[in-house]
Design an enzyme around this catalytic site. Structure first.
Site, PDB file in Angstrom:
ATOM      1  N   SER A   1       0.872  -1.248   0.062  1.00  0.00           N
ATOM      2  CA  SER A   1       0.008  -0.128  -0.098  1.00  0.00           C
ATOM      3  C   SER A   1       0.934   1.225  -0.032  1.00  0.00           C
ATOM      4  CB  SER A   1      -0.873  -0.061   1.399  1.00  0.00           C
ATOM      5  OG  SER A   1      -1.611  -1.016   1.294  1.00  0.00           O
TER       6      SER A   1
ATOM      7  N   GLU B   1      -0.538  -4.768   6.302  1.00  0.00           N
ATOM      8  CA  GLU B   1       0.759  -4.959   5.589  1.00  0.00           C
ATOM      9  C   GLU B   1       1.555  -6.227   6.406  1.00  0.00           C
ATOM     10  OE1 GLU B   1       1.142  -0.592   3.687  1.00  0.00           O
ATOM     11  OE2 GLU B   1       1.910  -0.917   5.761  1.00  0.00           O
TER      12      GLU B   1
ATOM     13  N   GLY C   1       2.584   4.763   7.467  1.00  0.00           N
ATOM     14  CA  GLY C   1       2.081   6.293   6.978  1.00  0.00           C
ATOM     15  C   GLY C   1       0.773   6.316   6.550  1.00  0.00           C
ATOM     16  N   GLY C   2       0.398   5.123   5.733  1.00  0.00           N
ATOM     17  CA  GLY C   2      -0.728   5.262   5.130  1.00  0.00           C
ATOM     18  C   GLY C   2      -1.990   4.490   5.868  1.00  0.00           C
TER      19      GLY C   2
ATOM     20  N   LYS D   1       6.711   1.635   8.965  1.00  0.00           N
ATOM     21  CA  LYS D   1       5.580   1.598   8.041  1.00  0.00           C
ATOM     22  C   LYS D   1       4.380   1.872   8.652  1.00  0.00           C
ATOM     23  CE  LYS D   1       4.914  -1.730   5.193  1.00  0.00           C
ATOM     24  NZ  LYS D   1       4.449  -0.517   4.046  1.00  0.00           N
TER      25      LYS D   1
ATOM     26  N   GLY E   1       5.913  -0.373   0.217  1.00  0.00           N
ATOM     27  CA  GLY E   1       6.748   0.749   0.355  1.00  0.00           C
ATOM     28  C   GLY E   1       7.297   0.829   1.661  1.00  0.00           C
ATOM     29  N   ALA E   2       7.802   2.025   2.329  1.00  0.00           N
ATOM     30  CA  ALA E   2       8.047   2.081   3.770  1.00  0.00           C
ATOM     31  C   ALA E   2       8.407   3.737   3.864  1.00  0.00           C
ATOM     32  CB  ALA E   2       9.263   1.313   4.108  1.00  0.00           C
TER      33      ALA E   2
ATOM     34  N   SER F   1       1.737   5.169  -2.095  1.00  0.00           N
ATOM     35  CA  SER F   1       2.085   5.762  -3.587  1.00  0.00           C
ATOM     36  C   SER F   1       3.190   4.943  -4.173  1.00  0.00           C
ATOM     37  CB  SER F   1       2.390   7.083  -3.305  1.00  0.00           C
ATOM     38  OG  SER F   1       3.603   7.465  -2.623  1.00  0.00           O
TER      39      SER F   1
HETATM   40  C1  5RP Z   1       1.191   2.476   4.320  1.00  0.00           C
HETATM   41  C2  5RP Z   1       2.643   2.428   4.093  1.00  0.00           C
HETATM   42  C3  5RP Z   1       3.326   2.777   2.988  1.00  0.00           C
HETATM   43  O1  5RP Z   1       3.935   1.605   2.146  1.00  0.00           O
HETATM   44  C4  5RP Z   1       4.522   3.888   3.373  1.00  0.00           C
HETATM   45  O2  5RP Z   1       3.727   4.977   4.153  1.00  0.00           O
HETATM   46  C5  5RP Z   1       5.169   4.306   2.212  1.00  0.00           C
HETATM   47  O3  5RP Z   1       4.143   5.165   1.456  1.00  0.00           O
HETATM   48  P1  5RP Z   1       4.608   5.949  -0.014  1.00  0.00           P
HETATM   49  O4  5RP Z   1       5.316   4.943  -0.707  1.00  0.00           O
HETATM   50  O5  5RP Z   1       3.399   6.734  -0.322  1.00  0.00           O
HETATM   51  O6  5RP Z   1       5.663   6.728   0.624  1.00  0.00           O
HETATM   52  O7  5RP Z   1       3.334   1.700   4.954  1.00  0.00           O
HETATM   53  O8  5RP Z   1       0.713   2.128   5.398  1.00  0.00           O
END
Ligand code: 5RP
Length: 236
Positions: free
Chosen positions: A33, A116, A109-110, A107, A91-92, A35
């Site tokens: 999950s 995950e 942020g989303g 992880k 992602g991270a 971007s």
């Molecule tokens: C969501 C996550 C995402 O993988 C993480 O926030 C990175 O996001 P992005 O690729 O938008 O920078 O852990 O829960």
């Protein structure tokens, strides 16, 4: 160092393209999950849609990613039918290399950290895709997301304050509380640089009412890092 959004998006696309090459016909894949993972899902979906790749099946780490995958005709499965996934790409928010336990990540942020982590734990290969702004010596500049049962939020918040964090309930743009796919709240915890991620994870795991936290320790087999000189590959 702050990075322009357009430049960061270019790097995210570059690393997503690199991760696409890891997917082989027949694989059971985990869809991350955020971007960067979303760019990868789109590339994967387009390949499936063009009939150039036939997957064994997929499991997503969020409702958004599953919806996106389905829109391309990616076939979905579940953990009843499928014991493990061959490859997950995600992602991270921060990546710290070089610890005895392998890569340590923040992880969530989303807000999708629970699913995950479930998907990561069931993956034979968990590959992380980031741009170089995410690579740090020590975790903690990015507020650590902690998913909590709504009823326990005040209790958990005080426990986290006791550790030294400044926890803040995550909100939506309209002022309402952010609710996870599982119906929980997220506390974004700032103010602590994490010297010992394993010890911190143990403390957080011990707090009743914490469903999961965003420290991902030892899951990543490989991190693909997009930067000025192209995509670098770092293994465990
Ligand atoms: C969501 C996550 C995402 O993988 C993480 O926030 C990175 O996001 P992005 O690729 O938008 O920078 O852990 O829960």
């Amino acid at each position: 160092m702050a990075m322009e959004k357009a430049e960061q998006d270019r790097l995210k696309m570059e690393v997503a393209e690199r991760a696409l090459a890891l997917v082989k016909p027949g694989m059971m894949v985990g869809l991350g999950s955020g971007s960067t993972a979303t760019m990868w899902i789109r590339l994967l979906g387009e390949k499936v849609q063009r009939g150039e790749l036939k997957l064994g099946g997929a499991i997503a780490s969020s409702e958004d990613s599953e919806r996106l995958g389905r829109s391309y005709g990616i076939p979905f499965t579940n953990f009843e039918e499928t014991k493990s996934l061959d490859l997950t790409v995600d992602g991270a928010d921060e990546v710290a290399p070089g610890l005895a336990l392998g890569f340590a990540l923040i992880k969530g942020g989303g807000g999708k950290l629970l699913r995950e982590k479930i998907v990561a734990s069931a993956s034979k290969r968990f590959v992380v895709v980031v741009d170089e702004s995410k690579v740090v010596e020590k975790l903690g500049r990015f507020p650590l997301p902690v998913e909590v049962i709504p009823m326990a939020e005040p209790l958990v918040r005080r426990e986290l304050e006791g550790i030294g964090f400044t926890p803040k309930v995550r909100g939506n743009k309209d002022g309402s509380q952010y609710i996870t796919d599982e119906g929980n709240l997220i506390l974004d915890c700032s103010g602590v640089m994490i010297e010992d991620p394993a010890a911190m994870a143990k403390k957080l795991d011990g707090i009743v009412g914490v469903v999961e936290h965003g420290l991902f320790l030892g899951y990543a087999e490989m991190v693909l890092i997009a930067g000025e000189g192209g995509v670098r590959e770092r293994g465990r």
